[in-house]
Design a protein around this motif. Structure first.
Motif, short mmCIF file in Angstrom:
data_model
loop_
_atom_site.label_atom_id
_atom_site.label_comp_id
_atom_site.label_asym_id
_atom_site.label_seq_id
_atom_site.Cartn_x
_atom_site.Cartn_y
_atom_site.Cartn_z
N ALA A 48 0.83 -1.21 0.00
CA ALA A 48 0.00 0.00 0.00
C ALA A 48 0.86 1.26 0.00
O ALA A 48 0.56 2.24 -0.69
CB ALA A 48 -0.93 0.00 1.21
N THR A 49 1.96 1.24 0.76
CA THR A 49 2.84 2.41 0.77
C THR A 49 3.51 2.61 -0.58
O THR A 49 3.80 3.74 -0.99
CB THR A 49 3.92 2.28 1.86
OG1 THR A 49 4.81 1.20 1.55
CG2 THR A 49 3.30 2.05 3.23
N LEU B 157 0.01 6.31 -15.97
CA LEU B 157 0.21 5.98 -14.56
C LEU B 157 -1.11 5.98 -13.80
O LEU B 157 -1.35 5.11 -12.96
CB LEU B 157 1.19 6.96 -13.91
CG LEU B 157 1.48 6.72 -12.42
CD1 LEU B 157 2.14 5.35 -12.21
CD2 LEU B 157 2.35 7.83 -11.84
N GLN B 158 -1.97 6.96 -14.10
CA GLN B 158 -3.26 7.03 -13.41
C GLN B 158 -4.13 5.82 -13.74
O GLN B 158 -4.83 5.29 -12.87
CB GLN B 158 -3.99 8.33 -13.79
CG GLN B 158 -3.26 9.60 -13.38
CD GLN B 158 -2.95 9.63 -11.90
OE1 GLN B 158 -3.74 9.19 -11.07
NE2 GLN B 158 -1.78 10.14 -11.55
N VAL B 159 -4.06 5.38 -14.99
CA VAL B 159 -4.81 4.17 -15.37
C VAL B 159 -4.26 2.95 -14.64
O VAL B 159 -5.02 2.14 -14.09
CB VAL B 159 -4.73 3.96 -16.90
CG1 VAL B 159 -5.46 2.67 -17.29
CG2 VAL B 159 -5.32 5.15 -17.64
N ALA B 160 -2.94 2.85 -14.60
CA ALA B 160 -2.31 1.71 -13.92
C ALA B 160 -2.62 1.70 -12.43
O ALA B 160 -2.95 0.65 -11.86
CB ALA B 160 -0.79 1.76 -14.14
N LEU B 161 -2.54 2.87 -11.80
CA LEU B 161 -2.82 2.94 -10.36
C LEU B 161 -4.28 2.62 -10.07
O LEU B 161 -4.59 2.03 -9.02
CB LEU B 161 -2.46 4.33 -9.83
CG LEU B 161 -0.95 4.64 -9.75
CD1 LEU B 161 -0.73 6.09 -9.34
CD2 LEU B 161 -0.26 3.70 -8.77
N ILE C 152 -6.15 0.53 -11.72
CA ILE C 152 -6.28 -0.93 -11.81
C ILE C 152 -5.66 -1.59 -10.58
O ILE C 152 -6.23 -2.50 -9.98
CB ILE C 152 -5.59 -1.44 -13.10
CG1 ILE C 152 -6.35 -0.91 -14.32
CG2 ILE C 152 -5.55 -2.96 -13.12
CD1 ILE C 152 -5.63 -1.18 -15.64
N VAL C 153 -4.48 -1.10 -10.19
CA VAL C 153 -3.79 -1.67 -9.03
C VAL C 153 -4.61 -1.46 -7.76
O VAL C 153 -4.64 -2.34 -6.88
CB VAL C 153 -2.39 -1.03 -8.87
CG1 VAL C 153 -1.77 -1.40 -7.54
CG2 VAL C 153 -1.48 -1.46 -10.01
N PHE C 154 -5.32 -0.33 -7.66
CA PHE C 154 -6.16 -0.08 -6.48
C PHE C 154 -7.21 -1.16 -6.32
O PHE C 154 -7.41 -1.69 -5.21
CB PHE C 154 -6.83 1.29 -6.59
CG PHE C 154 -7.89 1.54 -5.54
CD1 PHE C 154 -7.54 1.90 -4.26
CD2 PHE C 154 -9.24 1.38 -5.84
CE1 PHE C 154 -8.50 2.12 -3.28
CE2 PHE C 154 -10.21 1.60 -4.87
CZ PHE C 154 -9.84 1.97 -3.59
N TRP C 155 -7.90 -1.51 -7.41
CA TRP C 155 -8.96 -2.50 -7.31
C TRP C 155 -8.40 -3.89 -7.05
O TRP C 155 -9.02 -4.69 -6.34
CB TRP C 155 -9.82 -2.48 -8.58
CG TRP C 155 -10.62 -1.21 -8.72
CD1 TRP C 155 -10.46 -0.24 -9.64
CD2 TRP C 155 -11.69 -0.78 -7.86
NE1 TRP C 155 -11.35 0.79 -9.43
CE2 TRP C 155 -12.13 0.49 -8.35
CE3 TRP C 155 -12.32 -1.32 -6.75
CZ2 TRP C 155 -13.16 1.20 -7.76
CZ3 TRP C 155 -13.36 -0.61 -6.15
CH2 TRP C 155 -13.77 0.63 -6.66
#
Length: 398
Positions: free
Chosen positions: A102-103, A120-124, A126-129
């Motif tokens: 998470a960090t 990067l925003q798209v990747a983040l 996806i990674v969030f979900w």
């Protein structure tokens, strides 16, 4: 060390690496938290962002190194992974892997936005979900496993039982950072999911707090070697405060003006002077201050408890360096960032200066823990097979 006769025999590097446990991810949690703290500290100076990036990159290397060491341990002995979950102490620390990750997500948003493109925003996103799904699985199945095997009776220190639910709670903290840079159609579900699981993790922690404070009142303070883990109590209050304020701040921009409010009067198309986001920010700020005060209380109790055994305060001497000392970093980092958020929302320069001083102190604690760990490894006090019974985290020989 009494004679250090066990130090005379040869121990391979592989044997030492096999002593790494899930609890070692607490070092990555702490280091990633420091990188995020340096980015958020209100009084910046030239080069501080570069220092923060260096710490963040170092944390990536540290996370991968710990993962590599654990892989060696689990591949060296077929039953090692199963045994790590059967150990009454180590099993609770399995969730620290997700907390460390998470960090990394938060740091990527903080330091990567200015250097990377829109991808990067798209990747983040996806990674969030993906992170959220893993955190839910961890909270449900790991807690069920602990209940099923009566782990609480074998692990009397209640606070470590917060850890399996902590990754889900940190979803709100991640959402508070990511949502501001996401398009509205993606920011809304991220904010709602963050609020949902921040609330879930916090309420679960309240149940465990009940047992923790009951035991403090009934049985007194834990053993000196366990007292650094009392700082875990600072985490849920602090991260909930900073997550609520951060998500509400993003909601001011991302929420439609009459979002939720329009449910009471769907026929009205008027735009009020006060929007849903404005209301959310006021409520979050007041709730954040409320939570911060309790976090401060837990912090003070933990500080006094850890200092009490020191000879300088009339005690018999503090225990030597061990993994529980890293519990003094990550939760306290959340407390400092929560202080920063409160200072920003109240537009209080005094609070912001206090948070800057706390940042310096927190970095000093992180450096002290890092140097202490390096010395303990070098002097064979930790990561040494015959010292296993004295280490926290359930280290095992391969």
């Amino acid at each position: 060390m009494n004679g250090d006769t066990h130090h005379d025999r040869k121990v391979s590097c592989r044997e030492r690496l096999c002593q790494v446990t899930w609890g070692w991810y607490s070092m990555s949690m702490a280091t990633g938290g420091i990188a995020v703290l340096l980015y958020n500290t209100p009084h910046q100076f030239t080069g501080l962002e570069t220092i923060g990036k260096i710490v963040y990159i170092f944390n990536l290397v540290l996370f991968l190194t710990i993962t590599f060491c654990l892989s060696i341990r689990f591949l060296s002995k077929s039953s090692a992974l199963k045994e790590s979950f059967q150990h009454p102490n180590e099993t609770h620390f399995a969730g620290t892997c997700l907390l460390a990750f998470a960090t990394i997500i938060i740091g990527a948003e903080s330091y990567g936005t200015s250097s990377c493109g829109p991808w990067l925003q798209v990747a983040l996103r996806i990674v969030f979900w993906i992170y959220l799904a893993l955190a839910i699985l961890e909270a449900v199945f790991h807690n069920w496993y602990l209940y099923h095997h009566h782990m609480a009776s074998r692990q009397p220190f209640a606070l470590v039982r917060l850890l399996p639910s902590f990754p889900a709670m940190l979803s709100g903290t991640i959402a508070s950072v990511l949502a501001a840079k996401q398009p509205r159609e993606h920011a809304l579900p991220i904010l709602i999911a963050g609020t949902t699981f921040q609330g879930f993790g916090f309420l679960i922690s309240l149940f465990i707090y009940g047992e923790y404070f009951y035991r403090l009142n009934k049985s007194g303070l834990p053993q000196p070697s366990e007292r650094p883990e009392m700082f875990i109590a600072v985490g849920p209050w602090s991260f909930t405060a900073l997550a609520l304020i951060g998500m509400a701040n993003a909601a001011v921009e991302k929420f439609p003006p009459r979002y939720i409010i329009s449910y009471a009067d769907p026929s009205s198309g008027r735009t009020g002077a006060v929007t849903t986001g404005d209301i959310a920010l006021v409520i979050a700020a007041l709730a954040g201050i409320f939570l911060w005060a309790t976090a401060c209380f837990c912090l003070c109790i933990a500080i006094v408890s850890v200092l009490a055994p020191c000879r300088a305060f009339g005690g018999s001497g503090a225990p030597g360096m061990s993994l529980p000392y890293w519990s003094m970093v990550f939760p306290n980092t959340g407390f400092v960032i929560a202080t920063i958020r409160i200072g920003q929302v109240l537009q209080s320069e005094a609070v912001l200066w206090v948070s800057s001083v706390l940042t310096v102190l927190q970095v000093a604690i992180w450096l002290t823990a890092a140097l202490g760990t390096i010395w303990a490894v070098w002097s064979r006090r930790i990561l040494w097979p015959e010292k296993v019974p004295q280490e926290k985290g359930g280290d095992k020989e391969c």
